[in-house]
Design an enzyme around this catalytic site. Structure first.
Site, PDB file in Angstrom:
ATOM      1  CB  SER A 145      -0.955  -0.428   0.982  1.00 34.48           C
ATOM      2  OG  SER A 145      -1.259   1.281   1.640  1.00 34.48           O
ATOM      3  CE1 TYR A 158      -4.248  -2.067   4.877  1.00 34.34           C
ATOM      4  CE2 TYR A 158      -3.455   0.074   4.304  1.00 34.34           C
ATOM      5  CZ  TYR A 158      -3.905  -0.781   4.578  1.00 34.34           C
ATOM      6  OH  TYR A 158      -4.313  -1.307   2.785  1.00 34.34           O
TER       7      TYR A 158
HETATM    8  P1  NAD Z   1     -11.341  -6.168  -0.396  1.00 33.04           P
HETATM    9  O1  NAD Z   1     -12.116  -5.905   0.597  1.00 33.04           O
HETATM   10  O2  NAD Z   1     -12.077  -5.613  -1.753  1.00 33.04           O
HETATM   11  O3  NAD Z   1     -10.477  -7.300  -0.667  1.00 33.04           O
HETATM   12  C1  NAD Z   1     -10.067  -7.894   0.536  1.00 33.04           C
HETATM   13  C2  NAD Z   1     -10.289  -8.709   0.395  1.00 33.04           C
HETATM   14  O4  NAD Z   1      -9.017 -10.050   1.382  1.00 33.04           O
HETATM   15  C3  NAD Z   1     -11.220  -9.818   0.150  1.00 33.04           C
HETATM   16  O5  NAD Z   1     -11.948 -10.097  -0.442  1.00 33.04           O
HETATM   17  C4  NAD Z   1     -10.973 -10.508   2.065  1.00 33.04           C
HETATM   18  O6  NAD Z   1     -12.522 -11.152   2.029  1.00 33.04           O
HETATM   19  C5  NAD Z   1     -10.024 -11.131   1.736  1.00 33.04           C
HETATM   20  N1  NAD Z   1      -9.777 -11.557   3.351  1.00 33.04           N
HETATM   21  C6  NAD Z   1      -9.868 -10.537   4.262  1.00 33.04           C
HETATM   22  N2  NAD Z   1      -9.339 -11.119   5.160  1.00 33.04           N
HETATM   23  C7  NAD Z   1      -8.592 -12.629   4.588  1.00 33.04           C
HETATM   24  C8  NAD Z   1      -8.286 -13.742   5.091  1.00 33.04           C
HETATM   25  N3  NAD Z   1      -8.078 -14.171   6.887  1.00 33.04           N
HETATM   26  N4  NAD Z   1      -8.464 -14.762   4.769  1.00 33.04           N
HETATM   27  C9  NAD Z   1      -8.629 -14.339   3.412  1.00 33.04           C
HETATM   28  N5  NAD Z   1      -8.945 -13.914   2.916  1.00 33.04           N
HETATM   29  C10 NAD Z   1      -8.996 -12.890   3.130  1.00 33.04           C
HETATM   30  O7  NAD Z   1     -10.193  -5.048  -0.659  1.00 33.04           O
HETATM   31  P2  NAD Z   1      -9.076  -4.516  -2.345  1.00 33.04           P
HETATM   32  O8  NAD Z   1      -9.520  -2.889  -1.914  1.00 33.04           O
HETATM   33  O9  NAD Z   1      -9.430  -5.784  -3.464  1.00 33.04           O
HETATM   34  O10 NAD Z   1      -7.960  -4.901  -0.812  1.00 33.04           O
HETATM   35  C11 NAD Z   1      -7.005  -5.986  -1.163  1.00 33.04           C
HETATM   36  C12 NAD Z   1      -5.747  -5.441  -0.985  1.00 33.04           C
HETATM   37  O11 NAD Z   1      -5.184  -4.172  -1.540  1.00 33.04           O
HETATM   38  C13 NAD Z   1      -5.565  -5.462   0.165  1.00 33.04           C
HETATM   39  O12 NAD Z   1      -3.839  -6.160   0.832  1.00 33.04           O
HETATM   40  C14 NAD Z   1      -5.444  -3.559   0.878  1.00 33.04           C
HETATM   41  O13 NAD Z   1      -4.973  -3.559   1.948  1.00 33.04           O
HETATM   42  C15 NAD Z   1      -4.811  -3.441  -0.488  1.00 33.04           C
HETATM   43  N6  NAD Z   1      -4.706  -1.840  -0.787  1.00 33.04           N
HETATM   44  C16 NAD Z   1      -6.244  -1.733  -1.657  1.00 33.04           C
HETATM   45  C17 NAD Z   1      -6.496  -0.525  -1.467  1.00 33.04           C
HETATM   46  C18 NAD Z   1      -7.468   0.327  -2.232  1.00 33.04           C
HETATM   47  O14 NAD Z   1      -7.460   2.055  -1.611  1.00 33.04           O
HETATM   48  N7  NAD Z   1      -8.006  -0.338  -2.188  1.00 33.04           N
HETATM   49  C19 NAD Z   1      -5.347   0.293  -1.003  1.00 33.04           C
HETATM   50  C20 NAD Z   1      -3.851  -0.157  -0.628  1.00 33.04           C
HETATM   51  C21 NAD Z   1      -3.407  -1.155  -0.749  1.00 33.04           C
END
Ligand code: NAD
Length: 261
Positions: A145, A158
């Site tokens: 991130s 986080y």
């Molecule tokens: P999201 O909530 O749509 O997806 C996260 C996924 O992780 C979900 O499918 C959830 O079920 C899964 N998950 C959570 N706990 C879990 C576990 N214990 N076992 C298996 N799966 C699990 O969020 P996203 O935005 O798609 O995030 C994906 C990644 O990108 C994450 O690591 C997040 O930190 C990172 N990220 C996202 C953003 C953003 O703006 N969306 C920004 C920076 C980083």
């Protein structure tokens, strides 16, 4: 399209929605066989796998908690049993929740660290063992991130987890480079996914986020998936131990725009 990906096998954790779902779809479009991991969202994961199969790809949805050794083993077993091996492991699953640090319970801290950091360790360890055993030039992609670099008050767990992912990725990239294993991170900025759907539904919060992004738009999961496909492919063959920021310039200290400071 990256022709060298065709026929290879990927595991994508947290693949039922958001960025992980877009990565699963993109890798399947690249003709890879994909293990789509989900935690609780079975319907969406199975539906994605069905859609990808109908479109001529190969995919299977597998339930697993990435914070547990059994969960990670189940994903590796699925890749081996359904598709005969593993080439690319994407540690994408993650979670966040806002809590002032002085009010954060140990349980809240541990939950985030367990999914975002321990889950990355367990996934990478399983993939590395598979690659070493089969003397394979494997590829690991970890979802970090912008908060591996930018502090984020009220999300200390986080930010700590993503800072941990950065140095963990760099360390194992160095540790296994001679054995042909590449490891890179992707650092998304603000991407439109369920993790921040509530925040971006509020016009004021959306606007205040937009003001932090030089490119002036919220990112799409497909834009992160494009970076993942490139890192998975041999087009990035000389790249290891780096973090690819996919953030519309969010990490460029936008307050300094126009020479301020
Ligand atoms: P999201 O909530 O749509 O997806 C996260 C996924 O992780 C979900 O499918 C959830 O079920 C899964 N998950 C959570 N706990 C879990 C576990 N214990 N076992 C298996 N799966 C699990 O969020 P996203 O935005 O798609 O995030 C994906 C990644 O990108 C994450 O690591 C997040 O930190 C990172 N990220 C996202 C953003 C953003 O703006 N969306 C920004 C920076 C980083």
């Amino acid at each position: 399209m990256y022709s060298d990906l065709a026929g290879k096998v990927a595991v994508v954790t947290g693949g039922s929605k958001g960025i992980g779902n877009a990565i699963s779809r993109r890798l399947a479009e690249e003709k890879m066989a994909v293990v789509i991991n989900y935690h609780s969202d079975r319907e969406q994961a199975e539906q994605t796998a069905e859609e990808l199969k109908k479109a001529g790809g190969d995919a299977v949805a597998i339930q697993a908690d990435v914070g547990s050794e059994q969960g990670i083993q189940a994903l590796l077993d699925a890749a081996e049993q359904h598709f005969g091996g593993l080439d690319v492991w994407v540690n994408n699953a993650g979670m966040e929740n806002r809590v002032p640090t002085h009010e954060m319970s140990l349980k809240e801290w541990e939950q985030v660290i367990n999914v975002n950091l321990t889950g990355v360790f367990l996934g990478a360890r399983a993939a590395i063992n598979h690659f070493l055993k089969h003397q394979k030039k494997g590829n690991i992609i970890n979802m970090s991130s912008v908060h591996e670099r930018i502090p984020w008050p009220t999300f200390a767990h986080y930010a700590a987890s993503k800072g941990g992912v950065k140095l963990f990725s760099e360390t194992i990239a160095l540790e296994y480079a001679k054995r042909g294993i590449r490891v890179n991170s992707i650092a998304p900025g603000a991407i439109e996914t369920p993790i921040n759907a509530e925040k971006f539904a509020d016009p004021q919060q959306r606007q205040s986020t937009l003001e932090m992004i030089p490119i002036n738009s919220i990112g799409k999961p497909e834009e992160v998936a494009a970076a993942a496909a490139w890192l998975a492919s041999s087009e990035s063959s000389y790249v290891t131990g780096t973090t690819l920021f996919v953030d519309g310039g969010m990490s460029l200290y936008s307050e300094f725009e126009e020479g301020k400071g």
